[in-house]
Motif scaffolding. Structure first.
Motif, PDB file in Angstrom:
ATOM      1  N   ALA A 103       0.836  -1.208   0.000  1.00  0.00           N
ATOM      2  CA  ALA A 103       0.000   0.000   0.000  1.00  0.00           C
ATOM      3  C   ALA A 103       0.867   1.254   0.000  1.00  0.00           C
ATOM      4  O   ALA A 103       0.583   2.229  -0.702  1.00  0.00           O
ATOM      5  CB  ALA A 103      -0.938  -0.002   1.210  1.00  0.00           C
ATOM      6  N   ASN A 106       2.355   1.312  -3.668  1.00  0.00           N
ATOM      7  CA  ASN A 106       1.522   1.281  -4.868  1.00  0.00           C
ATOM      8  C   ASN A 106       0.253   2.126  -4.751  1.00  0.00           C
ATOM      9  O   ASN A 106      -0.356   2.447  -5.760  1.00  0.00           O
ATOM     10  CB  ASN A 106       1.189  -0.176  -5.233  1.00  0.00           C
ATOM     11  N   THR A 107      -0.145   2.499  -3.521  1.00  0.00           N
ATOM     12  CA  THR A 107      -1.317   3.370  -3.364  1.00  0.00           C
ATOM     13  C   THR A 107      -0.914   4.760  -2.883  1.00  0.00           C
ATOM     14  O   THR A 107      -1.377   5.760  -3.429  1.00  0.00           O
ATOM     15  CB  THR A 107      -2.336   2.733  -2.384  1.00  0.00           C
ATOM     16  N   VAL A 108      -0.033   4.834  -1.889  1.00  0.00           N
ATOM     17  CA  VAL A 108       0.273   6.145  -1.296  1.00  0.00           C
ATOM     18  C   VAL A 108       1.407   6.854  -2.056  1.00  0.00           C
ATOM     19  O   VAL A 108       1.338   8.059  -2.286  1.00  0.00           O
ATOM     20  CB  VAL A 108       0.621   5.996   0.210  1.00  0.00           C
TER      21      VAL A 108
ATOM     22  N   PHE B  56      -8.247   1.867   1.948  1.00  0.00           N
ATOM     23  CA  PHE B  56      -8.323   2.946   0.963  1.00  0.00           C
ATOM     24  C   PHE B  56      -9.584   2.849   0.101  1.00  0.00           C
ATOM     25  O   PHE B  56      -9.730   3.588  -0.876  1.00  0.00           O
ATOM     26  CB  PHE B  56      -7.052   2.968   0.105  1.00  0.00           C
ATOM     27  N   GLN B  58     -10.567   0.567  -1.953  1.00  0.00           N
ATOM     28  CA  GLN B  58     -10.326   0.063  -3.312  1.00  0.00           C
ATOM     29  C   GLN B  58     -10.739  -1.404  -3.409  1.00  0.00           C
ATOM     30  O   GLN B  58     -10.951  -2.072  -2.400  1.00  0.00           O
ATOM     31  CB  GLN B  58      -8.817   0.142  -3.627  1.00  0.00           C
ATOM     32  N   PHE B  70      -5.133  -6.895   1.484  1.00  0.00           N
ATOM     33  CA  PHE B  70      -5.481  -5.949   0.422  1.00  0.00           C
ATOM     34  C   PHE B  70      -4.236  -5.648  -0.383  1.00  0.00           C
ATOM     35  O   PHE B  70      -3.163  -6.118  -0.066  1.00  0.00           O
ATOM     36  CB  PHE B  70      -6.129  -4.682   1.007  1.00  0.00           C
ATOM     37  N   GLU B  71      -4.388  -4.869  -1.457  1.00  0.00           N
ATOM     38  CA  GLU B  71      -3.342  -4.553  -2.438  1.00  0.00           C
ATOM     39  C   GLU B  71      -3.116  -5.760  -3.344  1.00  0.00           C
ATOM     40  O   GLU B  71      -2.628  -6.813  -2.905  1.00  0.00           O
ATOM     41  CB  GLU B  71      -2.007  -4.155  -1.779  1.00  0.00           C
ATOM     42  N   LEU B 105       4.924  -3.063 -10.475  1.00  0.00           N
ATOM     43  CA  LEU B 105       3.992  -2.223  -9.719  1.00  0.00           C
ATOM     44  C   LEU B 105       4.537  -0.845  -9.398  1.00  0.00           C
ATOM     45  O   LEU B 105       3.785   0.115  -9.310  1.00  0.00           O
ATOM     46  CB  LEU B 105       3.622  -2.914  -8.401  1.00  0.00           C
ATOM     47  N   ASN B 106       5.843  -0.754  -9.174  1.00  0.00           N
ATOM     48  CA  ASN B 106       6.355   0.503  -8.629  1.00  0.00           C
ATOM     49  C   ASN B 106       7.200   1.301  -9.627  1.00  0.00           C
ATOM     50  O   ASN B 106       7.409   2.485  -9.435  1.00  0.00           O
ATOM     51  CB  ASN B 106       7.140   0.221  -7.335  1.00  0.00           C
ATOM     52  N   GLU B 109       4.170   0.544 -13.653  1.00  0.00           N
ATOM     53  CA  GLU B 109       2.755   0.925 -13.579  1.00  0.00           C
ATOM     54  C   GLU B 109       2.516   2.426 -13.329  1.00  0.00           C
ATOM     55  O   GLU B 109       1.632   3.009 -13.969  1.00  0.00           O
ATOM     56  CB  GLU B 109       2.011   0.101 -12.518  1.00  0.00           C
ATOM     57  N   PRO B 110       3.267   3.078 -12.421  1.00  0.00           N
ATOM     58  CA  PRO B 110       2.901   4.479 -12.141  1.00  0.00           C
ATOM     59  C   PRO B 110       2.864   5.394 -13.372  1.00  0.00           C
ATOM     60  O   PRO B 110       1.869   6.094 -13.557  1.00  0.00           O
ATOM     61  CB  PRO B 110       3.924   4.913 -11.085  1.00  0.00           C
TER      62      PRO B 110
END
Lengths: 217, 217
Positions: A103, A106-108, B56, B58, B70-71, B105-106, B109-110
């Motif tokens: 999180a 990848n979210t924050v 979050f 999601q 989650f995530e 993911l990091n 993806e962003p």
């Protein structure tokens, strides 16, 4: 076992602990593992021998005897899974901590990095003010949920873990912005992270590299 | 063991497999694990009982008996670590695959998500064209390195793993854009992922949910 990580010879963050080697340094300090640092120029990051270790030409890469890893999240998880102090022993609590680690990354982190990059690269464009309001709102949406979850707890889920290490480093990217200051639970949380002796040793080590680069330059 | 994941009752991607439950469905299919799906309205995502599972608001959340995760990255890793087929057995190869999972993911993806969001939310703003050129360049910077690393290999590092699953879903977010088409190694890589029977079962399952929502609505 000899651990070597890569870092910027002259970090663009000017030693503020925002480059991603800092997370790995902090994790290694929490785990009590000695490590060496290979300092790289921006030019060296683009060379084929480095891309063979870190396919995107970023720092840090991590070498441990024959093993080469990359991505700060993967490296911190690798350390946390193999040494006590960074993940709970109970399997369910451990899986939840890993949820929080993802999180953070990848979210924050993405809306926070997007906002930092816009400040840095688009601050003088005609659209800067209008976009910054959108980007602030995206960050605030995460922070409000994070502060709600944290409440008055010390850490994200039980004791301090690699997830807190990662979340604190992500929130630190907001620096002295008013966004973070609006959530006292989060500023207190970041301060608890920064107060840890392992954080302080890691911070001093990366700052020393930047200061040396300034003298040399 | 009963596994339940959450997903959108009416996904904004219109059943194209871009919502993040798809990654978890695909991983569960690769591992041969049956699962149930709890469909949620956008309103339900904001309710306290759901935020207690997914802080979050999601999708997806993942429930497995008493455990709630989650995530999508953490859930896929959780499945991959406990069932054969998604991570190599050799510890070094496993750690490298996890590096690639985080890279998907990091790192990759962003910029892809940032570009999609700009297309969706800022396409009509006066700055759209100028910004889109910057965002395309950020995505291309990742793709060129990824294509260089992949070369003519089938998968990122040895056999198919959770890292490929994640990278393929991330690249799929580029859809039919010309960005991806410029790299034949990457379009072939995505096609190899899409051809897997587990991918196809997972894709059909999420599409069926969307189609049912259209008939109901």
């Amino acid at each position: 076992m000899t651990i070597t990580i890569t870092a910027f010879a002259a970090s663009p963050d000017r030693g503020r602990g925002l480059a991603r080697d800092f997370r790995v340094r902090w994790a290694l300090e929490e785990a009590g593992l000695p490590y060496e640092v290979q300092l790289l120029s921006f030019e060296a990051l683009k060379q084929p021998d480095y891309l063979a270790q870190q396919p995107f030409g970023q720092i840090p890469a991590y070498r441990e005897d024959g093993l080469i890893l990359f991505e700060s999240g993967a490296i911190v998880l690798h350390i946390a899974e193999r040494h006590p102090g960074l993940l709970p022993a109970d399997p369910a609590a451990r899986a939840r901590a890993i949820s929080w680690l993802f999180a953070a990354l990848n979210t924050v982190e993405p809306p926070i990095v997007e906002r930092s990059m816009a400040l840095m690269l688009e601050g003088d464009r005609p659209w800067a003010a209008e976009r910054m309001a959108m980007l602030d709102a995206n960050v605030a949406k995460c922070l409000v949920q994070l502060a709600r979850h944290l409440g008055d707890a010390e850490w994200l889920d039980g004791g301090f873990s690699a997830a807190d290490l990662m979340m604190v480093t992500v929130l630190c990217r907001l620096g002295a912005s008013e966004l973070l200051a609006a959530y006292p639970a989060l500023t207190a949380y970041v301060a608890r992270g920064e107060a840890r002796p392992a954080y302080q040793r890691a911070f001093a080590a990366q700052l020393a590299v930047f200061e040396a680069s300034q003298k040399a330059g």
